[in-house]
Scaffold this motif. Structure first.
Motif, mmCIF file in Angstrom:
data_model
loop_
_atom_site.group_PDB
_atom_site.id
_atom_site.type_symbol
_atom_site.label_atom_id
_atom_site.label_comp_id
_atom_site.label_asym_id
_atom_site.label_seq_id
_atom_site.Cartn_x
_atom_site.Cartn_y
_atom_site.Cartn_z
ATOM 1 N N GLY A 1 13.004 -1.289 -0.039
ATOM 2 C CA GLY A 1 11.976 -1.694 0.911
ATOM 3 C C GLY A 1 11.498 -0.584 1.828
ATOM 4 N N GLU A 2 12.102 0.608 1.735
ATOM 5 C CA GLU A 2 11.662 1.723 2.590
ATOM 6 C C GLU A 2 10.406 2.357 2.000
ATOM 7 N N ILE A 3 9.360 1.544 1.868
ATOM 8 C CA ILE A 3 8.141 2.017 1.201
ATOM 9 C C ILE A 3 7.324 2.951 2.085
ATOM 10 N N GLY A 4 7.607 2.963 3.383
ATOM 11 C CA GLY A 4 6.889 3.873 4.272
ATOM 12 C C GLY A 4 7.097 5.318 3.884
ATOM 13 N N HIS A 5 8.172 5.578 3.129
ATOM 14 C CA HIS A 5 8.482 6.956 2.735
ATOM 15 C C HIS A 5 8.192 7.201 1.256
ATOM 16 N N MET A 6 7.307 6.370 0.704
ATOM 17 C CA MET A 6 6.736 6.627 -0.614
ATOM 18 C C MET A 6 5.713 7.757 -0.471
ATOM 19 N N THR A 7 5.816 8.784 -1.294
ATOM 20 C CA THR A 7 4.877 9.902 -1.198
ATOM 21 C C THR A 7 3.516 9.508 -1.765
ATOM 22 N N ILE A 8 2.485 9.659 -0.944
ATOM 23 C CA ILE A 8 1.111 9.400 -1.349
ATOM 24 C C ILE A 8 0.363 10.718 -1.593
ATOM 25 N N ASP A 9 0.662 11.720 -0.757
ATOM 26 C CA ASP A 9 0.018 13.028 -0.863
ATOM 27 C C ASP A 9 1.073 14.105 -0.615
ATOM 28 N N MET A 10 1.501 14.787 -1.667
ATOM 29 C CA MET A 10 2.589 15.748 -1.540
ATOM 30 C C MET A 10 2.226 16.954 -0.661
ATOM 31 N N ASN A 11 0.946 17.122 -0.363
ATOM 32 C CA ASN A 11 0.512 18.195 0.536
ATOM 33 C C ASN A 11 0.045 17.658 1.880
ATOM 34 N N THR B 1 -7.716 1.910 1.526
ATOM 35 C CA THR B 1 -7.648 2.512 0.193
ATOM 36 C C THR B 1 -6.278 3.138 -0.059
ATOM 37 N N VAL B 2 -5.774 3.862 0.937
ATOM 38 C CA VAL B 2 -4.456 4.495 0.794
ATOM 39 C C VAL B 2 -3.368 3.428 0.641
ATOM 40 N N ILE B 3 -3.446 2.378 1.462
ATOM 41 C CA ILE B 3 -2.467 1.282 1.339
ATOM 42 C C ILE B 3 -2.571 0.660 -0.053
ATOM 43 N N GLY B 4 -3.799 0.517 -0.545
ATOM 44 C CA GLY B 4 -4.002 -0.041 -1.884
ATOM 45 C C GLY B 4 -3.349 0.790 -2.966
ATOM 46 N N ILE B 5 -3.371 2.105 -2.819
ATOM 47 C CA ILE B 5 -2.693 2.983 -3.780
ATOM 48 C C ILE B 5 -1.189 2.718 -3.754
#
Length: 377
Positions: A237-247, A300-304
């Motif tokens: 459940g620690e989805i806040g630390h899912m990488t969306i943009d590695m840079n 959009t980012v949340i949707g990803i």
């Protein structure tokens, strides 16, 4: 209710029958026996105990199917209570609720200049004690459920890391059980929110649910067949630390481009170059297109992120809560549009995405549900 009394009320067959009454009420003894495969004498004996204990009551007669009309059974929803606590970063909120989730009392205590565990525990204890003053018969209180932000050891009921308070190893369960001699359950706040949605969110019977808290942080809870899923190391459940943009921006965890760097109130404020997420929402509501576009981009980012989770967990429904979710008219269309574009299958694209109807009470009712899970399942 004393810890020993709670355990007397709980047994395997009792829990089976209680849950059958909860999900099927009004229901007859014969129907319970048929659906649970327990013998009619066993059902009658346990139902008598439950009636004597005051947790179940009889209602008017049901429809006859050839013989005499059966007496129907209901939960005595307001016969017992649970104290629910949401220990957030800025305040401790306590409620007194009955078995149906109806809230009778509420107390909020600010957390100001808390620097030591003892100070936090003092506020927590005082808040619970204040709620208990409204209860005439303390034996009718089943226990205390605490939803705590950060990392929680559910076995010991310890707050391992409370990052927003900058505290560690807070013995919540030990302290409250010693003080009040009641059953105490402690859980991460996002997971508690998920449980609250599962029990009280009016989503129907579901095999799987994902509830996401978008606020000062981003967390989630996964409920599978009515139970919280914690994972092997208790960090599911620690989805806040899912990488969306590695840079991307550096997150508080030290990694770059985590979902949390986009989807929290403070992150939204930073993107909009304003002081708070609330200000961004207010300006967007006033028709300022620049700020409405910021919120749409965040959607959009949340949707990803949600598309990734749909592909991994494949839940029947995703429920959004927390302060950011209140901007749903801007973020929700973008979320759904993104999932529609990125979902792997037609079914995945149609995953239900909704905003909580419980509002800020979802986490509090989840804290209440921590005790109900113990009693009913």
């Amino acid at each position: 209710m004393k810890r020993g009394t709670f355990q007397l009320m709980k047994s395997v067959n009792k829990s089976i029958i209680l849950n059958k009454i909860r999900t099927g009420e009004p229901i007859s003894r014969a129907q319970i026996a048929k659906e649970t495969k327990l013998t009619p004498p066993t059902v009658s004996s346990i139902v008598k105990e439950l009636i004597d204990e005051g947790i179940v009551m009889e209602s008017e007669l049901g429809e006859s199917k050839g013989g005499r009309k059966p007496t129907m059974l209901l939960l005595n929803h307001n016969g017992f209570y649970v104290i629910g606590v949401d220990a957030g970063p800025s305040s401790v909120v306590c409620i007194l609720a009955d078995l149906s989730g109806k809230i009778y009392e509420r107390v909020s205590s600010p957390l100001q200049e808390i620097t030591r565990n003892e100070e936090f525990l003092k506020v927590l204890t005082m808040s619970v004690r204040s709620i208990l003053k409204s209860v005439d018969d303390k034996s009718n209180v089943l226990g205390i459920g605490v939803a705590m932000h950060g990392v929680v050891d559910i076995e010991t009921g310890t707050s391992v890391i409370a990052p927003n308070l900058k505290l560690q190893n807070i013995p919540i369960k030990e302290t409250l059980e010693k003080e009040f001699q009641m059953v105490v359950k402690v859980e991460n706040d996002a997971r508690a929110m998920a449980l609250g949605e599962s029990w009280f969110g009016d989503h129907g019977l579901l095999e799987s649910m994902l509830a996401i808290n978008l606020g000062s942080g981003v967390g989630a809870g996964v409920v599978i067949e009515g139970k919280l899923y914690h994972g092997a190391q208790d960090i599911a459940g620690e989805i806040g630390h899912m990488t969306i943009d590695m840079n991307g921006e550096v997150c508080a965890c030290g990694n770059r481009g985590c979902l949390q760097t986009f989807a929290t109130g403070s992150a939204i404020a930073k993107l909009a170059k304003l002081d708070s997420g609330e200000e961004v929402f207010q300006l967007a509501n006033e028709g300022k297109e620049k700020y409405a576009q910021v919120l749409r981009e965040v959607g959009t980012v949340i949707g990803i992120g949600l598309t990734n989770l749909i592909h991994i967990i494949n839940p029947q429904i995703i429920v959004l809560g927390g302060g950011v979710s209140k901007a749903e008219k801007f973020i929700l269309p973008s979320i759904k549009e993104t999932i529609e574009k990125r979902g792997l299958t037609d079914e995945a694209k149609r995953t239900r995405i909704v905003v909580t109807k419980l509002s800020d009470d979802a986490t509090l009712l989840g804290a209440v549900a921590l005790l109900l899970v113990e009693l009913f399942e």
